[in-house]
Design an enzyme around this catalytic site. Structure first.
Site, PDB file in Angstrom:
ATOM      1  N   CYS A 241       0.724  -1.348  -0.061  1.00 21.81           N
ATOM      2  CA  CYS A 241       0.084  -0.197   0.019  1.00 21.81           C
ATOM      3  C   CYS A 241       0.780   1.361   0.155  1.00 21.81           C
ATOM      4  CB  CYS A 241      -1.154   0.164   1.248  1.00 21.81           C
ATOM      5  SG  CYS A 241      -0.084   0.163   2.890  1.00 21.81           S
TER       6      CYS A 241
ATOM      7  N   ASP B 122      -7.921   5.130  -1.584  1.00 21.52           N
ATOM      8  CA  ASP B 122      -7.371   4.074  -0.859  1.00 21.52           C
ATOM      9  C   ASP B 122      -7.037   3.000  -1.647  1.00 21.52           C
ATOM     10  OD1 ASP B 122      -7.185   1.896   0.957  1.00 21.52           O
ATOM     11  OD2 ASP B 122      -9.126   1.934   1.990  1.00 21.52           O
TER      12      ASP B 122
ATOM     13  N   HIS C  20      -6.141   0.112  -0.657  1.00 22.26           N
ATOM     14  CA  HIS C  20      -6.388  -1.441  -0.241  1.00 22.26           C
ATOM     15  C   HIS C  20      -7.606  -2.139  -0.894  1.00 22.26           C
ATOM     16  CE1 HIS C  20      -4.341   0.734   2.831  1.00 22.26           C
ATOM     17  NE2 HIS C  20      -3.561  -0.282   3.228  1.00 22.26           N
TER      18      HIS C  20
END
Length: 444
Positions: free
Chosen positions: A131, A326, A328
């Protein structure tokens, strides 16, 4: 139309919905307090409960559908405060579509799976450990978009995009010969230590000629930046690949003419990265106003940060909440072997972006700014003096004119006289793939 009540046995909370309306693999929410997604062939469910500010995930769902879902629960709040996105200001009541178009136009890099193994024998997915690298890709991509397309460029899935856009996208594809791929970043990080090595990849990028300056000790030195951005560049007559590299033959030998000459540059476009720690265990409230001012600057390229074990790419704020992309979400790697155009739908977040309270932010962050010209950089310096250093705010960083005398001499980084794919930096593939036990931005 299908009826599907949720029970505790299904992983739900014991609550039921009225029904789900299913049309061509898209699911519409028919309950104001729950979010459901059904993948028809495998009946995999995503069940969420909560308010419009947070959703508690009870079960995962197939990531390839997430980008197509209209998540009403995460809509922007009904407030009078303006929204700031990378130096652009929007009125929610009158400019919401323009705001969402701006967010949607940012390149969004997430976890991917089923790409070619990293280092030849490593994993074929970065889920769970990549990430921070994906966020690094996003801030680099934003700098390149500003470099070639301008801050006002907008992505539209129905329109043909300029060739510069496709060339930028190719720089980040998940394959070993893309200069900013997850393969290159991971392996360069092994050679250089943690994730700091990823910025050095810009040295191998002859097309963008980007100068990346990472501030040390919370100090930005104007003299050093101008020295780095004005150093002679290499002008190559080689046949360049997507990222400006010379082509390589099947035998591994460079196909370039290797005829290079030094030429002075008026200004090498600058990506300025300022790692900071704005507190000990949590962000100190005295920094919040100055932190928000950074997103208002036209040179803003976003912020790297997040929470322990979770890195995000922050692109703006509204009131006391940060807006972020994001990484993820695990998506299928895009097939680029066919030689055709890249399907770029999964590289743009086509939904309302995530938000989090500023006070929930981990104190370790890295500010990013892009200055295309020397005039742009001088303007940024003036803004920092006016908005951050002279308003009585506690200083997040220092801006000094001359190189501190007690520091080692500043030597601008230069491209090594070798052609590399980064593979030689790797010692053991196992070193790349440890879980992210701790999130922290590191200085170079």
């Amino acid at each position: 139309m299908y009826l599907y009540p949720m029970t505790a046995e299904d992983g739900g909370s014991g609550l039921c919905i009225s029904y789900l309306k299913i049309q061509t693999n898209r699911v519409r929410l028919i309950h104001e307090s729950l979010l459901f997604v059904v993948q028809l062939s495998e009946v995999i469910l995503y069940v969420g409960t909560g308010t419009n500010k947070e959703i508690t995930v009870v079960k995962p769902f197939l990531a390839k559908y997430e980008n197509q879902i209209n998540v009403f629960l995460e809509d922007f709040p009904d407030v009078d405060e303006p929204v700031w996105i990378l130096g652009a200001c929007y009125n929610l009541k009158t400019e919401k579509s323009e705001l969402l178009s701006d967010v949607r136009s940012r390149l969004w890099f997430t976890y991917r799976k089923k790409f070619s193994p990293i280092g030849g024998t490593g994993p074929s997915s970065d889920a769970g450990w990549g990430c921070m690298l994906r966020c690094g890709q996003m801030i680099l991509a934003q700098a390149l978009v500003c470099r070639h397309l301008g801050r006002d460029w907008r992505w539209d899935s129905e329109k043909r995009q300029p060739k510069e856009y496709h060339r930028i996208l190719h720089c980040f594809l998940d394959k070993k010969d893309s200069c900013y791929s997850i393969h290159q970043m991971a392996q360069m990080g092994v050679g250089e230590g943690k994730s700091v090595g990823e910025w050095k990849l810009a040295l191998f990028d002859d097309w963008n000629t980007l100068a990346v300056y990472v501030a040390m000790d919370n100090t930005v030195v104007i003299e050093d930046i101008k020295k780095q951005c004005k150093q002679p560049g290499r002008e190559s007559r080689s046949r360049a690949g997507p990222c400006g590299r010379g082509e390589v033959s099947a035998s591994g030998q460079s196909c370039s003419l290797n005829f290079q000459s030094q030429r002075p540059l008026d200004w090498r476009p600058l990506l300025l990265v300022i790692p900071l720690r704005m507190g000990i265990n949590s962000i100190n409230p005295v920094y919040i106003q100055a932190f928000k001012e950074c997103f208002k600057m036209p040179q803003s390229c976003g912020v790297l940060g997040g929470k322990p074990n979770l890195a995000y790419y922050f692109i703006g704020f509204i009131d006391d909440e940060l807006i972020y992309l994001d990484p993820h979400t695990t998506q299928q790697a895009v097939d680029t072997e066919s030689g055709g155009a890249v399907d770029d739908q999964s590289y743009h977040c086509q939904r309302t972006p995530h938000r989090m309270k500023i006070t929930s932010l981990d104190p370790s962050v890295a500010l990013g700014f892009f200055c295309k010209s020397e005039k742009d950089f001088d303007s940024w310096c003036n803004l920092v003096q006016q908005e951050l250093l002279k308003k009585g705010n506690l200083r997040m960083f220092e801006l000094v004119e001359k190189h501190p005398s007690h520091w080692p001499p500043f030597i601008p980084p230069t491209k090594p006289e070798v052609q590399t794919t980064g593979a030689e930096f790797i010692e053991s593939p196992d070193k790349l793939f440890e879980s992210e036990e701790e999130f922290e931005i590191l200085n170079v």
